[in-house]
Motif scaffolding. Sequence first.
Motif, PDB file in Angstrom:
ATOM      1  N   PHE B 483       0.791  -1.186  -0.318  1.00  0.00           N
ATOM      2  CA  PHE B 483      -0.331  -0.344   0.309  1.00  0.00           C
ATOM      3  C   PHE B 483       1.151   0.809   0.422  1.00  0.00           C
ATOM      4  CE2 PHE B 483      -2.707  -3.707   2.231  1.00  0.00           C
ATOM      5  CZ  PHE B 483      -3.520  -3.468   1.244  1.00  0.00           C
ATOM      6  N   SER B 484       0.347   2.477  -0.644  1.00  0.00           N
ATOM      7  CA  SER B 484       1.407   3.414  -1.030  1.00  0.00           C
ATOM      8  C   SER B 484       0.870   4.969  -0.504  1.00  0.00           C
ATOM      9  CB  SER B 484       1.798   3.974  -2.238  1.00  0.00           C
ATOM     10  OG  SER B 484       0.541   3.859  -3.187  1.00  0.00           O
ATOM     11  N   HIS B 485      -0.903   4.664   0.090  1.00  0.00           N
ATOM     12  CA  HIS B 485      -1.395   5.595   0.768  1.00  0.00           C
ATOM     13  C   HIS B 485      -0.994   5.568   2.464  1.00  0.00           C
ATOM     14  CE1 HIS B 485      -4.699   7.532   2.168  1.00  0.00           C
ATOM     15  NE2 HIS B 485      -4.969   7.901   0.451  1.00  0.00           N
ATOM     16  N   PRO B 486      -0.618   6.905   2.652  1.00  0.00           N
ATOM     17  CA  PRO B 486      -0.447   7.276   4.109  1.00  0.00           C
ATOM     18  C   PRO B 486      -0.495   6.423   4.906  1.00  0.00           C
ATOM     19  CG  PRO B 486      -0.240   9.127   3.169  1.00  0.00           C
ATOM     20  CD  PRO B 486      -0.469   8.208   2.105  1.00  0.00           C
ATOM     21  N   LEU B 488      -3.030   3.957   4.820  1.00  0.00           N
ATOM     22  CA  LEU B 488      -2.574   2.414   4.846  1.00  0.00           C
ATOM     23  C   LEU B 488      -1.413   1.659   5.020  1.00  0.00           C
ATOM     24  CD1 LEU B 488      -5.215   1.198   1.737  1.00  0.00           C
ATOM     25  CD2 LEU B 488      -5.817   1.778   4.108  1.00  0.00           C
ATOM     26  N   SER B 489      -0.071   2.743   4.820  1.00  0.00           N
ATOM     27  CA  SER B 489       1.326   2.088   4.358  1.00  0.00           C
ATOM     28  C   SER B 489       1.782   1.408   5.729  1.00  0.00           C
ATOM     29  CB  SER B 489       2.280   3.238   4.254  1.00  0.00           C
ATOM     30  OG  SER B 489       2.213   4.073   4.938  1.00  0.00           O
ATOM     31  N   LEU B 490       0.879   1.410   7.463  1.00  0.00           N
ATOM     32  CA  LEU B 490       1.380   1.417   8.194  1.00  0.00           C
ATOM     33  C   LEU B 490       1.205  -0.267   8.324  1.00  0.00           C
ATOM     34  CD1 LEU B 490       1.244   2.417  11.446  1.00  0.00           C
ATOM     35  CD2 LEU B 490      -0.426   1.904  11.295  1.00  0.00           C
ATOM     36  N   PHE B 491      -0.293  -1.206   7.516  1.00  0.00           N
ATOM     37  CA  PHE B 491      -0.871  -2.290   7.510  1.00  0.00           C
ATOM     38  C   PHE B 491       0.516  -3.159   6.730  1.00  0.00           C
ATOM     39  CE2 PHE B 491      -3.776   0.397   8.772  1.00  0.00           C
ATOM     40  CZ  PHE B 491      -4.458   0.054   9.497  1.00  0.00           C
ATOM     41  N   ASN B 492       1.723  -2.267   5.739  1.00  0.00           N
ATOM     42  CA  ASN B 492       3.063  -3.250   5.015  1.00  0.00           C
ATOM     43  C   ASN B 492       3.185  -3.966   6.034  1.00  0.00           C
ATOM     44  OD1 ASN B 492       1.946  -2.456   2.285  1.00  0.00           O
ATOM     45  ND2 ASN B 492       2.720  -0.469   2.710  1.00  0.00           N
ATOM     46  N   HIS B 493       3.424  -3.679   6.775  1.00  0.00           N
ATOM     47  CA  HIS B 493       4.133  -4.623   7.757  1.00  0.00           C
ATOM     48  C   HIS B 493       3.265  -5.000   9.110  1.00  0.00           C
ATOM     49  CE1 HIS B 493       7.976  -2.420   6.999  1.00  0.00           C
ATOM     50  NE2 HIS B 493       7.191  -1.188   7.231  1.00  0.00           N
ATOM     51  N   VAL B 544      -7.003   4.014  -6.549  1.00  0.00           N
ATOM     52  CA  VAL B 544      -8.293   3.345  -5.558  1.00  0.00           C
ATOM     53  C   VAL B 544      -6.691   2.774  -4.931  1.00  0.00           C
ATOM     54  CG1 VAL B 544      -8.617   0.604  -5.704  1.00  0.00           C
ATOM     55  CG2 VAL B 544      -9.765   1.895  -7.882  1.00  0.00           C
ATOM     56  N   LEU B 545      -7.005   2.899  -3.680  1.00  0.00           N
ATOM     57  CA  LEU B 545      -6.113   2.344  -2.304  1.00  0.00           C
ATOM     58  C   LEU B 545      -6.273   1.669  -1.792  1.00  0.00           C
ATOM     59  CD1 LEU B 545      -7.131   5.653   0.043  1.00  0.00           C
ATOM     60  CD2 LEU B 545      -6.044   5.321  -2.131  1.00  0.00           C
ATOM     61  N   LEU B 588      -6.561   1.966  11.184  1.00  0.00           N
ATOM     62  CA  LEU B 588      -6.638   1.977  10.545  1.00  0.00           C
ATOM     63  C   LEU B 588      -7.986   3.364  10.210  1.00  0.00           C
ATOM     64  CD1 LEU B 588      -7.002   1.625   7.067  1.00  0.00           C
ATOM     65  CD2 LEU B 588      -9.217   0.674   7.876  1.00  0.00           C
ATOM     66  N   MET B 589      -8.876   3.409  11.037  1.00  0.00           N
ATOM     67  CA  MET B 589      -9.744   5.151  10.822  1.00  0.00           C
ATOM     68  C   MET B 589      -8.312   5.919  11.502  1.00  0.00           C
ATOM     69  SD  MET B 589     -12.233   4.217  10.258  1.00  0.00           S
ATOM     70  CE  MET B 589     -11.826   2.616   8.390  1.00  0.00           C
ATOM     71  N   GLN B 590      -7.632   6.063  12.894  1.00  0.00           N
ATOM     72  CA  GLN B 590      -6.885   6.898  12.978  1.00  0.00           C
ATOM     73  C   GLN B 590      -6.192   7.258  12.104  1.00  0.00           C
ATOM     74  OE1 GLN B 590      -6.536   8.398  16.452  1.00  0.00           O
ATOM     75  NE2 GLN B 590      -8.319   6.936  17.177  1.00  0.00           N
ATOM     76  N   GLN B 591      -5.434   6.575  11.376  1.00  0.00           N
ATOM     77  CA  GLN B 591      -4.473   6.601  10.174  1.00  0.00           C
ATOM     78  C   GLN B 591      -4.858   7.998   8.686  1.00  0.00           C
ATOM     79  OE1 GLN B 591      -1.358   6.423   9.776  1.00  0.00           O
ATOM     80  NE2 GLN B 591      -0.720   5.615  11.984  1.00  0.00           N
TER      81      GLN B 591
END
Lengths: 301, 768
Positions: B483-486, B488-493, B544-545, B588-591
């Motif tokens: 995920f490139s969106h800031p 969602l990028s948290l969930f790349n890990h 599209v995110l 996710l909501m917080q991000q």
Amino acid sequence: MSPSARLLKPDDRDRLSNLQMLARQVVDGLTVGMHGSPHKGFGVEFKEHRPYVLGDEVRAVDWKLYGKTDRLYIRQYEEETSLGCFILVDQSGSMAYSGKRSGGVSKHAYAIRLAACLAYLLISQQDAVGLVTFDTEIRELLPPGSKPSHLRGLLECLAESRAQGETRLSDVLAQMVPKIPRRGLLVLISDCFDDVDALLKTLAFFRHAKHEVIIFQVWDPDEIDWPFRRRIRFRSLETPGTERLIDPTLLRTDYLENLEKYRAKLSQGCGRQRIELVPCTTDQSHANLLSMYLSARGRAK
Amino acid sequence: MTFLNASLLAGCAALLIPLIIHLLYRSNFQVVDWGAMHLLNLDLKVNSRRLQVHSLLLLIVRCAIPLILALCLARPVLTAWRLAGDGGKTALVLLVDNSLSLQAMAAGKGSDNEVAFNLAKRTTTELIARLGSTARCSILTTGGRPTHVGGGTTIDWRSVAPVMASVQVGAGPSRIADCFGAAIKELAQIPEARRRILLISDFQRSEWRDLGNSTLAAIRNQLAASKVPARISFLPIRTKPSENLAIEIDAAASTFAVLGQSMEIRANVANSGVTAVSNVAVTLHADAHVLARKTVEIPGNSKTQIVFTCQFDTVGSHLITAKLEDTGPVRGDDASHLAVRVTDRIRALVIDNQSHLPAMRRSSAFLSLALSPMANSSTPGADTIESSIMSPDAIDAKCLKKVQVAFLVDVPELRDDSARSLADFVAQGGALIIFAGASLNADWYNSHWGSENANCLLPTKYASISTPKTRSQPILRIRQEVFSHPALSLFNHRDNGELTKVSFYSWYRLEKFESTEKRDSRASPGSSESVNSLAISKSDSFKVLAALESGDPILAEKRFGRGVVIQFACGCDSLWSDLPQRQVFLPLMQQLVTASANALELSSSIETGQVFTHILKRNDTSILRGEQPQIDSQAIRATVLSPLGQRYPLTATTLASQATIEFSETQYPGAYTLQFGDSVAMPQSQQSEYFVARAAASESELGTLTDDEVLQSASRLGADVFHSIDDFLQVEQERQFGREIWRFLLLALVLLLFGEIWLQQRLSRANA
């Protein structure tokens, strides 16, 4: 001014008074003089002894020698004779050239002064002097004479000569051969601007006749060193109407080369025939030249 | 051909002197009566011809000597070399590179221990001084963006030295195309017909590397299109190859932070040299206080990343600086800055249509919990997000002014004025996140916020509700991807939660609006019409995110005005998916909220040369508190303090009914401080606003184009290359006036003199 005074200056006379013209070789002379003669006879100077032969004069026997040797010898003496000299003066047009360095003295003027001095010298020593002036042909011919009055006539003849006409030196000399029967001295004063071969051939006749030949070749200094620089129109002194417009600087080398060849050829030819060639330039004193020449000649003898 | 000293041509008459002498000499000859003509019987014809030839040659040479001397003194100029124009002035635009790379040491003769930019300045000053009044010069520095030197369009050649002395090196990278564009524009304002552009630069490889043929062709076309085309010339300044260390704070770093929250600062340290450097000390400063110090070792030609953590305890604009204790030649890249705006909390508004139900039974219950977990629990602590719930009917502009993010949760439809208020809210910089739901009226959304409407808020069109088609697999999951969106990028890990394990039972099929489809199909005729193609669509209108395994988009984003709209294909209750029950829902909501708020912040980080825009927020200023609806922007004054210490007074302008301050003098990389005067009453913490101009990291790579490459670039631009101002001036002089040929004449004169002596000597030798 008389011709003798004009041609013979007092200085010249003083300078030449101590000089004697001595013939290098024996010449036949009409009078008893200073010059040795091939004829033995009555003279002062002893020559040789020879055995007495029948018919010899008894007075010629050397009795003193007879007393010593008991044989008869004849005592012989050298006979002295006077010199017969012909002075040939060239008066062709080319002799009229006078350069700046000669002080206005043309080659012809130089030649007649030289001839006058020579004549004076010879006559003063009791020699007979003849004069020939010529250009294309013989203009004046004075037979040899040794009297002082002859000198005057000779000088007048020289004074009256004028440089003109072309040079035909060899023809003139050829004409002179039969006119000089007795062997003697032949002095040629000329620039010798003629065909060298023809000249030497003619001179050979004189040598064959046992004449002593001296050539005083008169040059102007300009003819020797070619000092010309600017463009010059050369006009012939002998052939009127002949002109050459040239750049002397360009032709100088060729001219000097030609001159050297000419002089060498003449000098060699004279040497072969034992003719004395005395080059002289008009910027020299003729009396000095003559005295130096005679001194040298005396030493050589 | 013309002559600079035509009066001296009268000296040509001196050729008559040898001629007259020759003629006089020729006519004035001496006549000599000569006796020895037989000795002159030579080959007179040959001698005469030789004489004529030699004389003629000598005469010609002697006549030529005074003639050529006179010509030489008259300074002839061959106008056949003149290319254009006839006298008059030259319009010259000097593009002087003052980018960071010019801080390197100059190479070449006469430039020992001299900074390359000083050499460039010296060259410029000398060139203009030597041109004097023959040229109308204009100087543009190219670093960051093309900037006039000396204020005016043209510069007086007498005042160029002090003006150039004030120009400083260390600006951002030169944008070559922009520079030539500015130069051409500049030339258009100068009336002179003979026009030149001279680029004095080190020709840094990184600046020219990306300059494609199309860009160069565009510059050439731009030149050709101008009324009087200008000629471009290059004057490279050679620099000594040297090693350099540079530091740069990761450009992806967030410029928005919440009070008390930790944020990561990643600093990249690059070594552009070939040798490894050890014990490189890197320090991190926050508002001039040292936060941390680390030592690293960097191999040659490589980068290393250092991670710092920091948090802020005061609200407002903060400046983070990463400094490198470097000894490299380029000083401008030894520090990198990041301006961070710290806020105490983000205000969010949740709008749902279930105001008659208790809070925990609403469809937005999970969302409310996720937004403000502390407020809904007994755990002490403050929430980052302050959320409130409102019914759709209560929405108006006034309540929207107080929030930054608004959620629409399963709202069937809105009143027109509410819809308009929301559209205005987004257009002015708000974030709207729309969740679908069972009661959502797709037709209303598609028609009111679709492409047919002026307020086209929706990223995509709600088509129909879709469910998994296979009974064996009644659920679908989010497609595995990076995920490139800031948000969602948290969930790349995986440690941060696995977004891909969320199960979706039903969802709206999201499709492109028709008009968008038509536009895209025109752009790429072969593209598929299915929604899948949205995922790979490169249209800027929406993004599209995240998508399901089937390819259907589950999350789409669209920029609208200054705001952003994020559209979920599903609802936020457990009927559509198990997302609200998953651990990932809260982060996710917080991000999403944080990222949306961050995205809405006008970036405090710009590229050098770009215009920095600061919008005075309504809640920032007393003017906009509601007491004075009309803003008198002319009354708002501010000052910008540049990294070089210069102060620029600014006045706000009204842009889209918002008070805006724009600042364009951002050529130099570094931190700029925007300070408000007394005209704006605002809290002390907001009196200063930092923003950062960043130079591209490639500017620290000191490699320059080789001579051949410079020539190639020049040939592609149709330019000339000169290596000294002498060469340039000579060619310019030739182009303007023609070529001076007195040097050749002087040479000919010397040769003739030798020839004359030789001829004379030859003649003398022949005569000797």
